[in-house]
Design a protein around this motif. Structure first.
Motif, PDB file in Angstrom:
ATOM      1  N   THR A  12       0.696  -0.725   0.602  1.00  0.00           N
ATOM      2  CA  THR A  12       0.039   0.095  -0.256  1.00  0.00           C
ATOM      3  C   THR A  12       0.527   1.172   0.041  1.00  0.00           C
ATOM      4  O   THR A  12       2.057   1.775   0.924  1.00  0.00           O
ATOM      5  N   LEU A  13       0.694   1.930  -0.655  1.00  0.00           N
ATOM      6  CA  LEU A  13       1.201   3.740  -1.016  1.00  0.00           C
ATOM      7  C   LEU A  13       0.424   4.302   0.160  1.00  0.00           C
ATOM      8  O   LEU A  13      -0.653   4.103  -0.249  1.00  0.00           O
ATOM      9  N   THR A  14       1.058   4.883   0.827  1.00  0.00           N
ATOM     10  CA  THR A  14       0.527   6.091   1.995  1.00  0.00           C
ATOM     11  C   THR A  14       1.176   7.228   1.818  1.00  0.00           C
ATOM     12  O   THR A  14       2.551   7.512   1.522  1.00  0.00           O
ATOM     13  N   PHE A  15       0.854   8.276   2.315  1.00  0.00           N
ATOM     14  CA  PHE A  15       0.823   9.824   2.484  1.00  0.00           C
ATOM     15  C   PHE A  15       1.430  10.185   3.357  1.00  0.00           C
ATOM     16  O   PHE A  15       0.788   9.928   4.783  1.00  0.00           O
ATOM     17  N   ALA A  16       2.219  11.220   3.956  1.00  0.00           N
ATOM     18  CA  ALA A  16       2.182  12.371   4.783  1.00  0.00           C
ATOM     19  C   ALA A  16       1.550  12.765   4.692  1.00  0.00           C
ATOM     20  O   ALA A  16       1.114  13.091   6.797  1.00  0.00           O
ATOM     21  N   THR A  17       1.091  13.305   4.661  1.00  0.00           N
ATOM     22  CA  THR A  17      -0.541  14.747   4.887  1.00  0.00           C
ATOM     23  C   THR A  17      -1.674  14.100   3.379  1.00  0.00           C
ATOM     24  O   THR A  17      -0.969  13.171   2.221  1.00  0.00           O
ATOM     25  N   ALA A  18      -2.350  14.698   3.510  1.00  0.00           N
ATOM     26  CA  ALA A  18      -3.752  14.926   2.521  1.00  0.00           C
ATOM     27  C   ALA A  18      -3.481  15.338   1.470  1.00  0.00           C
ATOM     28  O   ALA A  18      -4.231  14.701   0.407  1.00  0.00           O
ATOM     29  N   ALA A  19      -2.909  16.793   1.266  1.00  0.00           N
ATOM     30  CA  ALA A  19      -1.796  17.083   0.660  1.00  0.00           C
ATOM     31  C   ALA A  19      -1.175  16.197  -0.229  1.00  0.00           C
ATOM     32  O   ALA A  19      -1.297  16.752  -1.503  1.00  0.00           O
ATOM     33  N   MET A  20      -0.222  15.295   0.095  1.00  0.00           N
ATOM     34  CA  MET A  20       0.356  14.842  -0.426  1.00  0.00           C
ATOM     35  C   MET A  20      -0.190  13.958  -1.040  1.00  0.00           C
ATOM     36  O   MET A  20      -0.072  13.842  -2.269  1.00  0.00           O
ATOM     37  N   VAL A  55       4.785   9.496   9.001  1.00  0.00           N
ATOM     38  CA  VAL A  55       5.967   8.873   8.224  1.00  0.00           C
ATOM     39  C   VAL A  55       7.511   9.514   8.757  1.00  0.00           C
ATOM     40  O   VAL A  55       7.537  10.955   9.284  1.00  0.00           O
ATOM     41  N   ASN A  56       8.139   8.550   9.655  1.00  0.00           N
ATOM     42  CA  ASN A  56       9.468   9.168   9.599  1.00  0.00           C
ATOM     43  C   ASN A  56      11.424   8.294   8.919  1.00  0.00           C
ATOM     44  O   ASN A  56      10.694   7.579   8.007  1.00  0.00           O
ATOM     45  N   PRO A  57      11.412   9.209   8.152  1.00  0.00           N
ATOM     46  CA  PRO A  57      12.115   8.786   6.753  1.00  0.00           C
ATOM     47  C   PRO A  57      13.113   8.238   7.354  1.00  0.00           C
ATOM     48  O   PRO A  57      13.673   7.268   6.834  1.00  0.00           O
ATOM     49  N   VAL A  60       4.354  -2.756   8.161  1.00  0.00           N
ATOM     50  CA  VAL A  60       4.879  -4.155   7.009  1.00  0.00           C
ATOM     51  C   VAL A  60       3.730  -3.834   5.866  1.00  0.00           C
ATOM     52  O   VAL A  60       2.619  -3.692   5.979  1.00  0.00           O
ATOM     53  N   GLY A  61       4.796  -3.158   4.627  1.00  0.00           N
ATOM     54  CA  GLY A  61       3.348  -3.993   2.551  1.00  0.00           C
ATOM     55  C   GLY A  61       3.397  -2.426   2.739  1.00  0.00           C
ATOM     56  O   GLY A  61       2.939  -2.391   1.848  1.00  0.00           O
ATOM     57  N   HIS A  62       4.035  -1.433   3.919  1.00  0.00           N
ATOM     58  CA  HIS A  62       3.834  -0.123   3.167  1.00  0.00           C
ATOM     59  C   HIS A  62       4.986   0.780   2.817  1.00  0.00           C
ATOM     60  O   HIS A  62       5.914  -0.097   3.322  1.00  0.00           O
ATOM     61  N   ILE A  63       4.693   1.570   1.733  1.00  0.00           N
ATOM     62  CA  ILE A  63       5.428   2.601   1.401  1.00  0.00           C
ATOM     63  C   ILE A  63       4.808   3.439   1.354  1.00  0.00           C
ATOM     64  O   ILE A  63       4.086   4.250   0.918  1.00  0.00           O
ATOM     65  N   GLN A  64       5.912   4.099   2.184  1.00  0.00           N
ATOM     66  CA  GLN A  64       5.254   5.422   2.698  1.00  0.00           C
ATOM     67  C   GLN A  64       6.410   6.805   1.549  1.00  0.00           C
ATOM     68  O   GLN A  64       6.876   6.908   1.735  1.00  0.00           O
ATOM     69  N   TYR A  65       5.511   7.691   1.379  1.00  0.00           N
ATOM     70  CA  TYR A  65       5.650   9.359   0.693  1.00  0.00           C
ATOM     71  C   TYR A  65       6.118  10.503   1.767  1.00  0.00           C
ATOM     72  O   TYR A  65       5.411  10.342   2.768  1.00  0.00           O
ATOM     73  N   ILE A  78      10.489   3.464   2.025  1.00  0.00           N
ATOM     74  CA  ILE A  78      10.235   4.908   2.075  1.00  0.00           C
ATOM     75  C   ILE A  78      10.420   6.284   0.467  1.00  0.00           C
ATOM     76  O   ILE A  78      11.207   5.302   0.492  1.00  0.00           O
ATOM     77  N   VAL A  79       9.764   6.491   0.260  1.00  0.00           N
ATOM     78  CA  VAL A  79       9.939   7.508  -0.486  1.00  0.00           C
ATOM     79  C   VAL A  79       9.795   8.903  -0.461  1.00  0.00           C
ATOM     80  O   VAL A  79       9.287   9.705   0.120  1.00  0.00           O
ATOM     81  N   ALA A  80      11.503   9.999  -0.224  1.00  0.00           N
ATOM     82  CA  ALA A  80      11.451  11.464  -0.100  1.00  0.00           C
ATOM     83  C   ALA A  80      11.516  11.706  -1.371  1.00  0.00           C
ATOM     84  O   ALA A  80      12.599  11.838  -2.123  1.00  0.00           O
ATOM     85  N   ILE A  81      10.346  12.666  -1.715  1.00  0.00           N
ATOM     86  CA  ILE A  81      10.614  13.546  -2.603  1.00  0.00           C
ATOM     87  C   ILE A  81      11.370  14.862  -2.434  1.00  0.00           C
ATOM     88  O   ILE A  81      10.769  15.280  -1.581  1.00  0.00           O
ATOM     89  N   ASP A  82      12.119  15.169  -3.267  1.00  0.00           N
ATOM     90  CA  ASP A  82      12.465  16.688  -3.267  1.00  0.00           C
ATOM     91  C   ASP A  82      11.400  17.709  -3.018  1.00  0.00           C
ATOM     92  O   ASP A  82      10.733  18.229  -4.385  1.00  0.00           O
ATOM     93  N   THR A  83      11.240  18.479  -2.364  1.00  0.00           N
ATOM     94  CA  THR A  83      10.373  19.595  -2.447  1.00  0.00           C
ATOM     95  C   THR A  83      10.639  20.702  -3.436  1.00  0.00           C
ATOM     96  O   THR A  83       9.923  21.252  -3.777  1.00  0.00           O
TER      97      THR A  83
END
Length: 231
Positions: free
Chosen positions: A51-59, A89-91, A97-102, A132-137
């Motif tokens: 499951t892809l999850t996100f740190a905020t609703a905006a993301m 999300v804590n980078p 388990v199973g989560h891919i966190q943005y 973990i996925v960290a996208i450059d702001t």
């Protein structure tokens, strides 16, 4: 865009079983794909929900349109991947388990325009547990403008790292190193979206989608699990 987070993850034990007897011979690389075996990831469970999850609703709102087509391709390849909701999300630590966190960070790789992602390292039996996925702001604040095809391909490239794919670059020019952009290509010049630094389709109709090379890599992760009797 194309390297790994220094995540120190304490991984939960997985309820997975492998068939007894002789160890299976696992795939590691093929034409246009490479697995993240250096991080101990060799497989994806065919039955596990990812499951892809996100740190905020905006993301979640921002990234979902960029990911929808690729997620459908991943599912068609046999991986049970869905777009989920919002969670903390804590980078520096892998999530459930199973989560891919943005999440988003300013220059997570220390260089302008580069994002990074990785699978949770060394999971039990090599079966991916998320990442973990960290996208450059800078992609969003106007300080690092990118062509649309590069942006879309990057946003798909990174979660594929978290699933267990590595860069498939090769030393094509025989100079002793696998350099930027040195990847196999189709007769039309399309390189894998996992090619570093800017692989994938460049047309408006196909950018942000997996190539056949990338789906072959996902299928290899699933085949390795089945070869070990992992469900």
């Amino acid at each position: 865009m194309r390297k790994t987070l220094a995540v120190a993850a304490a991984l939960a034990a997985c309820a997975l079983t492998a068939a007894p007897g002789r160890p299976a011979e696992l795939l590691a690389t093929g034409s246009g794909w490479k697995l993240a075996t250096r991080l101990g990831v060799t497989s994806l469970s065919p039955s596990r929900q990812y499951t892809l999850t996100f740190a905020t609703a905006a993301m979640k709102s921002r990234y979902t349109p960029y990911l929808t087509a690729a997620v459908s391709q991943v599912k068609a390849a046999g991986v049970k991947l869905v777009i989920g909701g919002v969670e903390s999300v804590n980078p520096a630590k892998c999530g459930p388990v199973g989560h891919i966190q943005y999440t988003e960070m300013y220059r997570p790789l220390g260089r302008g325009g580069y994002s990074q992602a990785m699978p949770c390292p060394h999971p039990p039996k090599g079966v991916g547990t998320g990442g973990i996925v960290a996208i450059d702001t800078e992609y969003w604040d106007g300080s690092w403008p990118m062509p649309e095809y590069k942006l879309r391909n990057t946003l798909v490239h990174e979660p594929l790292h978290a699933l267990g794919l590595d860069h498939p670059n090769l030393d094509l020019n025989k100079d002793g190193k696998a350099g930027d952009g040195e990847c196999v290509a189709t007769r039309y010049g399309n390189t894998p979206v996992m090619c570093s630094p800017n692989g994938g389709y460049r047309t408006s109709t196909s950018m942000g989608r997996l190539t056949g090379f990338d789906t072959a890599g996902l299928k290899a992760l699933l085949a390795n699990a089945r070869a070990q009797g992992i469900k």
